[in-house]
Structures are given as C-alpha cells and as structure tokens.
Scaffold this motif. Structure first.
Motif, mmCIF file in Angstrom:
data_model
loop_
_atom_site.group_PDB
_atom_site.id
_atom_site.type_symbol
_atom_site.label_atom_id
_atom_site.label_comp_id
_atom_site.label_asym_id
_atom_site.label_seq_id
_atom_site.Cartn_x
_atom_site.Cartn_y
_atom_site.Cartn_z
ATOM 1 N N ASN A 1 -5.905 5.025 6.905
ATOM 2 C CA ASN A 1 -7.166 5.479 6.314
ATOM 3 C C ASN A 1 -7.143 5.476 4.789
ATOM 4 N N LEU A 2 -6.132 4.813 4.196
ATOM 5 C CA LEU A 2 -6.123 4.629 2.746
ATOM 6 C C LEU A 2 -5.602 3.224 2.434
ATOM 7 N N ASP A 3 -5.524 2.913 1.167
ATOM 8 C CA ASP A 3 -5.077 1.581 0.750
ATOM 9 C C ASP A 3 -3.551 1.506 0.858
ATOM 10 N N TYR A 4 -3.092 1.262 2.076
ATOM 11 C CA TYR A 4 -1.643 1.239 2.322
ATOM 12 C C TYR A 4 -0.967 0.080 1.596
ATOM 13 N N ALA B 1 2.519 0.324 -0.333
ATOM 14 C CA ALA B 1 3.613 -0.563 0.061
ATOM 15 C C ALA B 1 4.106 -1.394 -1.120
ATOM 16 N N LYS B 2 3.178 -1.884 -1.928
ATOM 17 C CA LYS B 2 3.569 -2.696 -3.088
ATOM 18 C C LYS B 2 4.358 -1.865 -4.098
ATOM 19 N N ALA B 3 3.935 -0.612 -4.294
ATOM 20 C CA ALA B 3 4.671 0.266 -5.211
ATOM 21 C C ALA B 3 6.098 0.480 -4.715
ATOM 22 N N ALA B 4 6.246 0.624 -3.409
ATOM 23 C CA ALA B 4 7.581 0.832 -2.842
ATOM 24 C C ALA B 4 8.460 -0.395 -3.036
ATOM 25 N N GLY C 1 11.676 -0.421 -5.504
ATOM 26 C CA GLY C 1 12.869 -0.196 -4.690
ATOM 27 C C GLY C 1 12.882 1.089 -3.887
ATOM 28 N N HIS C 2 11.731 1.494 -3.352
ATOM 29 C CA HIS C 2 11.646 2.733 -2.586
ATOM 30 C C HIS C 2 11.379 2.455 -1.105
ATOM 31 N N ALA C 3 11.366 3.520 -0.319
ATOM 32 C CA ALA C 3 11.021 3.441 1.102
ATOM 33 C C ALA C 3 9.625 4.028 1.303
ATOM 34 N N VAL C 4 9.009 3.684 2.432
ATOM 35 C CA VAL C 4 7.638 4.114 2.724
ATOM 36 C C VAL C 4 7.620 4.956 3.993
ATOM 37 N N LEU C 5 6.868 6.053 3.947
ATOM 38 C CA LEU C 5 6.636 6.855 5.145
ATOM 39 C C LEU C 5 5.360 6.348 5.809
ATOM 40 N N MET D 1 5.126 -4.495 7.545
ATOM 41 C CA MET D 1 6.163 -5.532 7.564
ATOM 42 C C MET D 1 5.605 -6.920 7.281
ATOM 43 N N LYS D 2 4.552 -7.306 7.985
ATOM 44 C CA LYS D 2 4.092 -8.695 7.949
ATOM 45 C C LYS D 2 3.028 -8.954 6.890
ATOM 46 N N GLN D 3 2.221 -7.955 6.619
ATOM 47 C CA GLN D 3 1.160 -8.142 5.633
ATOM 48 C C GLN D 3 1.615 -7.746 4.232
ATOM 49 N N CYS D 4 2.434 -6.683 4.168
ATOM 50 C CA CYS D 4 2.857 -6.155 2.864
ATOM 51 C C CYS D 4 4.302 -6.502 2.520
ATOM 52 N N ASN D 5 5.014 -7.124 3.456
ATOM 53 C CA ASN D 5 6.400 -7.561 3.230
ATOM 54 C C ASN D 5 7.356 -6.414 2.888
#
Length: 439
Positions: free
Chosen positions: A266-269, A273-276, A280-284, A302-306
């Motif tokens: 429900n937000l701009d994931y 994801a790009k910031a992570a 060099g971070h992980a995403v919840l 995984m597939k859209q945001c790599n």
C-alpha cells in the motif's frame, strides 16, 4: 393346566391364517427346550445356544477367579488326559519390542533451508557495529531436539523519536529517557539486554509533527552513535511520507546494514527497495495476515526491484493474544511450512511486531469494564504476560525476530527461547513450597 404348544403347531396355525409376519404381538408363556443329541435341532440354533452357554461359563469363571479360586488349575485338570494336569496352551511371552525410531524433525518434505539474512556490519564490513546478527537458516520447525537451529531468535526493542502514549506498565520503565531517542536506545541495550534497537520515526507523520525526512535522519545518526548493536529503522506508517523518510534514513546509515521497516503493497515499495539496495540494507516485507499477499510482495521485491534474497525479512503481521493470535499463528506456520517445502517466495526469516500485544485492552486496563466480569488481576503482571504469550506462541510457529517493549517480557521470552535453543541450561524449579511462594 395350560396346554403345550409346539413351535411347529404355531407355525401351522399362522400358515392356515395366511399370516406372513407378526407386529406388536406378545406371546406369553414358558419355553421348554428338549435337546437330544444327534438330531431334531436346527444346527444354527444349537451353535447359538452353545455360544451363549460358553459365555455364561466364562463370566462365572471370572467371578470365581476374582474370589481367589484357582480356576485355571481346575480347567487344566478337566482338560488333562487321564486325570493328570495338563499345561494350558498360552501365547508365547513377548521378550522384546520392535525397535522404533522417534524422529520428529526429519520430514522428507522439508527439503529447503530458510534463507539466512545478516543484519548489522562490523568495521571489517565497513560499518561500526560491535557484532552482526544472522536470522534464518532453519531446516525444520523450531526447537526440535533432533534438528539443529543454526541461529537463535533475537529481540529488538522499540524506541520512538518522540514521547508517545503507552501503557503505564511500559511507560514507567522509560519516563526518564522518552525525550531523547539516543538515551532511550542506550537504556534498552545496556539495562534491558536488547539484541537490536528499532527506532520508530513516528513524528514524521503529517498528522502528528510532520517532521522533515532530513531531520528524522539526524535521529537515526544519533541512535547509531549511541549504541553498537544492529538497528531497525521504522517510519510512521504513513504510506505517502514513509518512502521519503526511509530513503533519507538509509542514506545516513549507509554501511551499517540496517533493516528498513517497511515495504508494503500500500505504499511505494520500489522506493524503499531501491534505498535498501543502493545503501546496502535489508528490507522488511510487511503484509497483513494474507499468505498470497506475502508471496506477491516478496516476488515483486526480488524480480521487479532486484532486492537480493539475503536482504529480505518478512513480517506477516502479529495479532495479539485474544485478538486473533490463533490466526496470526496459523498464517505464520503456513508460511514457514511452505518455505521448508521449497516455496522460494516465502523462504525468508520472519519478524513479529510482538509489541502489538499492548494493543489488547486486557494487557493494560486496570479491570474489566463489565461489572459482572471476574477480576483480571494486577496489570503490572498481566501486561508483560500478554506480550510473553504472544511472542512465545509465534516463536513456536517459526518466528525469528521479535519487536518488543516491556523489559520483563524481553527477559522472560529470551530465557525461554534460548533455553529451548540450548544456550541456557534448563533448571528444575523447587515447587514443593508453591503454597507460600512469593512472586
């Protein structure tokens, strides 16, 4: 003197009257059976009568045996040849049971270990954390004695960037530091033994203080300097503001490998994801108690945001005890079982917002609002127990990381899970004085 009537006579009478069956008719009288060997009696009836007679004799023999009479010896004498006692024929005694292997954890369907995700970065990795924490790696459901857990459960304690309303039982532990997030972080690490710290940037919500993202990022820097454990960075929950806030936070935390909380549908994931990936971070990956939504979000990350697999942690949502915990447990267990059986869209460590237990009114209200209700007991104990039971239940479903608040809850949950894990030797408490025991 009454007349005697044979069954054959009765049968002939009914036959002459063209009667095929009798319903609701009672025939009264005494029955005499004239049994003569060799003939005259229907073999089926003779067998049935013999069976009943044998059953009666067995019951009588059992009564005699209960009274202490040596019935078996009598049977042996009666059955023996020439009056000599014969040994009763008995089944051979069981000398050895078949060997059975009790192997609870090894299932042929559990063929895929959970993805490991490391949080935090030491100086050797370009960060400033004292140590790292690795989640996941399980090859079975948790705490099976014959299935090693490569990594234990961990607890991250909540810290907020502004004073907030909270249950009295919780607030009393933090009143001296609620105005300073860095000091708050120090307290949960140094005094309450938190494995990690979660800094919630709730003041950034436009409906609260609308703190600019750049200013909120300064709080993240302060917390990173105050403690040397891995951290989680959370926004305010506002879907419009959070992506910007998490971008700035990820930038100032570059190299520390934090967990950004969170990406959701429900937000701009994609921004999160790009910031992570950029820093060099992980995403919840957060969804709301829906396994298909969790698969969808993980797939897009995984597939859209790599986003690399080793940078994804899931939060399928925690419902508190009494408010849907059974559903949260079932959902989390389904996620973990599917992952072990090879579902690569669910094969990630799991995080739980165990703090949600404090949203249940039973955890913080002084007493029930219903006059006819029973006494709820002291909330100073009840609240932490609510959080402990919520966390422990989800630990059994496969949860790896607990987000918690109350120091006692953290202490008890860590002791239980680490005892099950094997880090702490279990102690057998003395319960002989339970009547006078003090708590």
């Amino acid at each position: 003197m009454s007349d005697k009537l044979k069954l054959s006579d009765l049968n002939n009478i009914l036959k002459d009257l063209d009667v095929e069956s009798l319903e609701g008719v009672t025939i009264e009288g005494d029955i005499e059976l004239d049994i003569q060997g060799g003939g005259g009696m229907n073999p089926a009836m003779a067998y049935a009568l013999g069976h009943e007679a044998a059953q009666i004799s067995l019951h009588v023999a059992n009564i005699a045996r209960m009274l202490g009479y040596p019935v078996d010896q009598l049977f042996a004498q009666c059955l023996g040849a020439g009056g000599e006692a014969a040994a009763l024929q008995t089944e051979p005694a069981i000398e050895e049971l078949l060997q059975a292997k009790f192997d609870v954890a090894r299932s042929s369907e559990w063929n895929t270990p959970i993805q490991e995700v490391t949080l935090g970065a030491t100086s050797a990795d370009g960060g400033s954390r004292d140590h790292t924490i690795t989640l996941g790696g399980e090859k079975a459901m948790p705490f099976y004695f014959d299935a090693e857990m490569p990594n234990r459960n961990y607890v991250t304690m909540d810290v907020f960037d502004m004073p907030i309303s909270m249950a009295k039982a919780v607030k009393s532990n933090y009143e001296d530091v609620m105005g300073d997030p860095a000091e708050w972080a120090k307290k949960v690490v140094n005094e309450y033994n938190a494995d990690m710290v979660t800094i919630h940037l709730i003041s950034t919500d436009p409906l609260i203080n609308d703190t600019p993202a750049k200013e909120a990022a300064k709080v993240v820097e302060d917390v990173l300097q105050a403690v040397d454990v891995p951290i989680v960075i959370g926004g305010s929950g506002n879907p419009q503001k959070d992506p910007e806030v998490l971008e700035k936070a990820a930038e100032v935390a570059e190299g520390e490998r934090v967990l950004l909380a969170s990406a959701s549908l429900n937000l701009d994931y994609e921004r999160v994801a790009k910031a992570a990936t950029d820093y060099g971070h992980a995403v919840l990956s957060w969804t709301q108690l829906e396994i298909n939504a969790q698969k969808e979000l993980n797939r897009k990350l995984m597939k859209q945001c790599n986003v690399p697999r080793e940078s994804i942690v899931m939060d399928p949502t925690t419902a508190a005890l009494g408010y849907g915990l059974d559903y949260a447990y079932s959902n989390m267990e389904r996620v973990r079982l599917s992952a072990l059986m090879g579902d690569d869209e669910l094969n990630f460590p799991i995080s739980s917002g165990t703090t949600n237990a404090w949203g249940a009114r039973e955890s913080w209200m002084k007493q029930s609002p219903l006059k006819e209700d029973s006494d709820w007991g002291p909330r100073e104990y009840r609240g932490p127990i609510w959080e402990i039971v919520t966390g422990l239940s989800l630990a059994l479903a496969g949860n790896d990381l607990f987000m918690m608040m109350h120091p006692t809850s953290v202490q008890v949950l860590k002791e239980i899970t680490q005892t099950l894990y094997g880090n702490i030797e279990a102690k057998n408490p003395d319960i002989t004085n339970w009547i006078t025991a003090e708590v």
